[in-house]
Every structure is written in C-alpha cells, then in structure tokens.
Design an enzyme around this catalytic site. Sequence first.
Site, PDB file in Angstrom:
ATOM      1  N   ASN A   2      42.739  37.384  30.180  1.00 46.66           N
ATOM      2  CA  ASN A   2      43.441  37.548  31.452  1.00 46.66           C
ATOM      3  C   ASN A   2      43.008  36.471  32.437  1.00 46.66           C
ATOM      4  O   ASN A   2      41.819  36.375  32.771  1.00 46.66           O
ATOM      5  CB  ASN A   2      43.153  38.921  32.058  1.00 46.66           C
ATOM      6  N   GLU A   3      43.964  35.664  32.878  1.00 48.88           N
ATOM      7  CA  GLU A   3      43.740  34.645  33.906  1.00 48.88           C
ATOM      8  C   GLU A   3      42.521  33.781  33.598  1.00 48.88           C
ATOM      9  O   GLU A   3      41.764  33.400  34.499  1.00 48.88           O
ATOM     10  CB  GLU A   3      43.624  35.286  35.292  1.00 48.88           C
ATOM     11  N   TRP A  14      51.031  45.824  39.419  1.00 54.57           N
ATOM     12  CA  TRP A  14      49.607  45.795  39.743  1.00 54.57           C
ATOM     13  C   TRP A  14      49.426  46.445  41.099  1.00 54.57           C
ATOM     14  O   TRP A  14      49.808  45.885  42.102  1.00 54.57           O
ATOM     15  CB  TRP A  14      49.091  44.345  39.775  1.00 54.57           C
ATOM     16  N   LYS A  66      46.324  47.282  46.313  1.00 49.48           N
ATOM     17  CA  LYS A  66      47.663  47.075  45.738  1.00 49.48           C
ATOM     18  C   LYS A  66      48.176  48.295  44.974  1.00 49.48           C
ATOM     19  O   LYS A  66      49.241  48.247  44.357  1.00 49.48           O
ATOM     20  CB  LYS A  66      47.668  45.857  44.811  1.00 49.48           C
ATOM     21  N   TYR A 106      50.881  36.088  47.560  1.00 48.66           N
ATOM     22  CA  TYR A 106      49.933  34.977  47.596  1.00 48.66           C
ATOM     23  C   TYR A 106      50.619  33.632  47.817  1.00 48.66           C
ATOM     24  O   TYR A 106      49.980  32.672  48.265  1.00 48.66           O
ATOM     25  CB  TYR A 106      49.135  34.910  46.295  1.00 48.66           C
ATOM     26  N   ASN A 145      51.134  36.925  35.446  1.00 48.79           N
ATOM     27  CA  ASN A 145      50.721  37.601  36.675  1.00 48.79           C
ATOM     28  C   ASN A 145      51.297  36.809  37.842  1.00 48.79           C
ATOM     29  O   ASN A 145      50.832  35.704  38.130  1.00 48.79           O
ATOM     30  CB  ASN A 145      49.195  37.656  36.777  1.00 48.79           C
TER      31      ASN A 145
END
Length: 719
Positions: A435-436, A589, A610, A508, A502
């Site tokens: 993930n990321e 999310w 969130k 953002y 994502n």
Amino acid sequence: MKRFLAPAIATALAACTAAPPTSLPRPPAETRTATELSAGWQFRFDNALTPDAALALPDTAWEAVQLPHTWNRLGEYRIGRTEATDNRQGLGWYRLNIDGAALPAGKRHVIEFDAVGNIADVWVNGRHAGRHAGAFSRFRLDLTDLLNPSGVNTLVLRADNNAPKPGSSTEHVNPLNGDFFIHGGIYRPARLLHVAPSHFALDDYGGPGVYATPRFAADGSATLSVRARLAGTTSAQSLVTILRNADGTTVAEATTPLAAGQTEAQQTLSVAAPRRWNGRADPYLYRLEAQLVERSGAVDSVTVPVGFREFRIDPDKGFFLNGRHVRLHGVSRHQDYLGKGWALDPEDHERDMELIAEMGANTVRFAHYQHAPLWFELADRYGMTVWAELPFVNAVAFTDAPASPELVANARQQMLELIRQNYNHPSVITWGIGNEVDIDLAFNRLGPKADARALLRELNALTHAEDPTRPTVIADCCEATPGDKAPYLPPLTGEADLMGYNRYFGWYYGKPADLGPHLDALHARYPHVPLSVSEYGAGGATSQHVETPETFKIKTAGRPHPEEFESWIHEQSWPQLRDRPYLWANWIWNMFDFSSKIRQEGDATDINDKGLVTFDRKVKKDVFFYYKAQWSPEPVVHITSRRWTERTEPKTKIKVYSNADRVTLTLNGAPLGEVPCVDRICTLEGVTLAPGRNVATASATFVDGKVEDRVEWTLTAAP
C-alpha cells in the site's frame, strides 16, 4: 481453524493463572483440545526489565489484566491530549502461571497467540521458547519440552512496540511507516493447544494445516482438492476428510492410508451439485473436517470453512462471481476502537460488520494488515468479498538504500502467514502485497534506490506460488496525480495482477470532478490491467458545519473539517465511480474514524476523521446515509446537517438522503411540499427558520409503509 475447547472450560482456565494453580480436568485422550488463556495474566510496562527479573518480581509489582489487552489508547474528540491517551511505545511484559500437573498427559502443549504487537519473545521457566516479529498474524510455540509436568510453570512474554527507526528493535519489521499506530500487547486471544504426537502441522506459519481448493466442471459439479500437512504420523494411521453442508449432513468423504513420518497428504472429494457461496445474496458455507485416525479412533481433528465459488475480473467489465456480474462497492476498515485500541471483543467485530452490512456494502478492504481471525469468519458469513493485505506500507527503507535482507525476510514471513492462515476463506478474492509503497519516493523523501518494485516482485511471485487461485493487488498513491513529484517515480501498475488507486480529488489535490477523467486516462494507459479505486474520501467532524461546502476552503491537515464537506466530496465522487463499469471495485476510506499519531485535525486529536461512523461507533455521519440510500434496499429517509443544532442565519436548505422518488417536507408543522430526489438527494433551498426552536420533518412512502425523519434546529442571534 476450529477452536476445540476442553470440557469444563471454566475450571481449565483457572489452571493457567498467576494465582496458585488448580487442577485441570483431563480431556479425552483421543482428541485435540484447547485451554483459552484469557484470565490470570499480569502486566507491567517497563523498558528496563529483564526476563530473569520479570520471573522474580513479586505479584504486587504487576497489574492484573485479561486478554485481549493493550496498554495503548490513542485518539480523543477534543483539542489536545488528556490522561485518556496512552501512546507509549516500548516494552510491555506479561506473566502467567501454568499448572503442569493439570495438563493432559501424553500430549504436545503448543501455545497459540492470534497476535501480539509488535515483536513477541516468550520464556518458560526462564528458558527462551521463541520469538515472533509482526503485529498482525497468529503464531505458535511448542512449550512441551520446557514445561515441568508436575509443578508450576511461569510463562513470561515481552511485547515490543518500539517505533521503527534505524537501530531500533523494530527497524526490520513491516510496516516501517503508516497513518496508523502500532498498539503493543497481547491484543487478540491466546490459547494452549493440547495435541497428540501425531497431528496436523502446527508449525505451518500459523495455518490450520489443512487447505481445501474447490474447482468446477462445465456441468456444474465440483471437486474439492485437499492438502494436509502432518507431523508425527505412523503407518497405522489414515487421513479421513468429511465434507458437511450447513445442516451438518455429510456430502462427501475420503480416506487415505498414511506412511510413518509422512508430512503431507492430498485427497480429492467430489460434490455433484454444490450450493455456491454467492456473496451477499447467499453466503453458503460448508465445513471440512479432517481427521488423523487410527484403530482406537481419531487422534487429531481440524475443521475449516469451504465455500464453493468461482470468480473472474475483466479489465473492461469488472467483477463476476459465479458467472454473474457484481458491482463491488464497499469500505476499508481499521481494527481499533475508541478507548480500547486494538483490544477488541467479539461483540466489537460483530458490530462493525453489522454496520457495514446495514449500509449496503458488499466488499471490505482489510487495511493495511492481517485482521483478526473472527473478522475473516464474519466476512464469510456476511458474504463480503475481501481484499486481504500485507502490512507493507509507505516505506521500503529508512534511507535511499534498497530494502534490507531482514526486512525482505520479514515481509515474506508475514505474506506466508497471511495466506496460509486465511487460505480457506471463500470471502478472500485477492491478496494485497503493498500500500502506497511509492509515497516517500514520490515526494522526494527518499532517493531512487528506495524503489519498492524489487520487493513487490518478490512478494508477487511468492503469493502466486502459495496460492495460484487468487490474483494479487497493489494500492498506489501517486501515479499521475497532481502535485510536484520526483522525476524518477516508477509506476506500480502492472507489478501485480490487479490495481487499486488511492485517490483524493477535492481533498488533498485537484477538484472532485477530476476523478473520473483521471481514471479514464489510467484505463486507457493500462487497458489490460483491471483497475479499482482502493481509497477515496474526506474528513468529517460531527461538531463542525458549513452551509455551502462547495465553496468552503478546506484545510486537510488541520481544522475545521465540516461534516457537510465530507458529504459533498462523496456526493461528487460516487457517481463518477458508479458510472465507470471497467472499475472492478471501489472502497471508501474509511468506514470508521481511527487513531493516527500524526493527525491534529477536525475536532479531534490523534484521529483520522475520514470515517463514515465515529471512532466510538455511536454516530453515523450524514454520509453513511448517503451510501445507505445508494446501496441498500432498506427504506432510507435521512435529513442532513442534523447535528448543526444551533443556527445564526435564518436562511437555510433542507437536504435529505433517500431512496424514495420524492419526500414530503414540513417545517414547524407547516407543509413545504414534495421534493423530488435526484440521484438519492432531495433538496429544498431557501427555507426560512423562525426564531427559537424549529422542527423539520421529511417523510416518504415505501412498499411497507411510511418512513419519517425529524430534526430540531434552534435559531439565535449571531454572536
């Protein structure tokens, strides 16, 4: 894996306590049994303690605790921390007495922990029994040869959740980084297994030792391929497998003779017309019981779930379950709870799954690590399709060097644990391998040598070797998103079978309307890779409100985070995702607010807000009902901005989420008429509040009758 409990379990529990031990009733010699180790533990947080000193400390130097237990609590709905926060990272010590005379004779005694955060070391009577690195997976240690069979045995466990950094004890343990806190302690259940010398393997990365793979023929019949890993077998034994349906009726069975010392056996069972595990529509489960049998009867037995299902994922048309197209829409979930940290009870897990199901979701992403065994069982029972994930998150190193050999070995270990412990769950459709992991590289925090692709490729190959029946997936943060990023950022798309993005347009970066075109461009760039959106959303504080979220200037890493802005982001995002059939799934999310040591946002401290539901699960935010109106067949009428109870401006709007065609509105008993619901949103602008208390109602008529919602707002003079 089935929990085989000893008879008179309350008495058995008393035998494993810090108090003077009592006698255990002897369980039947021919079966596997287990003593749950929830009570009798002592705890002490102490970075200076040693194993010998822990063994010698008097009882008065310890705190009595029960499992599950963590010393950490993080996250408060206020500005600043109070004594309710415990974010200590370091060494937590546990002690437990076990009466050797009460243990079943002739058995191996294997302790099983469902998880300990983050590194666990175990000593028995001062001798080191073993170590496990990784906060999320089950592990076992055979204590037999360390136990005194006629006296009191003292077990000491050290749980280490020191922050990962160069030179720390956890510098080679995944994850190195992440927007969540690693809680310390024995935060999931533990038990002592009592097994015969001949048994299904217990040293198989925490797995059950029995793995069943359904396969279908063209005529709809199926076979169940069974692979069993064994220990201590003799030539007088056989492997017997029995497949039972949900009613307990035997539908297939097989017997295979074994040789002395045989460590693996395979069988194939035939099922003429199995009832399929069909997701939320019909999550039908069989149970496979595997037995090691000799003339005197079964000496060991393990039961695992079986779901007959097949699926495919098309890069243009999405997800198909048992030949039927299914639009997968759901949420991600973290495993913590306000005031409890990670030490959840079964009721907490049940409540979480009930809330997700109530909203109408049909899939859950288990972010960003292996979740509790019960959570996988609940997914099977509720028919939720699952993205199960390895805790390889954000970072591959602390410098621009490649991943260390020790970190690679730990990632491989945790990947094997994830797969083997959860292989038999039909709900699992994909294994997440990262993930990321490009985020540090993307924003110039690390140099080009910290490229995560080498480890991703190793994990991808390992996963396919372990489980050829399921695809792999990666969640990417950064490819082609707005903002200044390093010129050497490598794309991750194509490093796994499936892709998740994502994406936080309007939060953002960018505007909400940019989401769909961005995904279209990625689909055009990678036409042969099935794409999904693995995260999207925005923060929402239930005590902060705004009339016009579409013009509000948000501060993502600060305050405020109006609840209406969170709803608006989702209102703009969901239709774009819904209208792109090539997306095989979408995950919000997040389902619940969760703890994060890096967050000072909204109306909270140490909380990522969130979630669609608050950290304590007490408040379903407005956006919860937006999705319930979109996804659930249950009638929905929900007036938004209901927590904005104190108003200073007389002009407002009444907005309702509903899956009715139209709703009828009133204010202070006066009718405002019917309002059409466009895409499940019903809005009346220009409503004038009266000074003082105002009552607004919304109602709609469904097949089963009328559903009404009611809110109160008070208009006062502006300060």
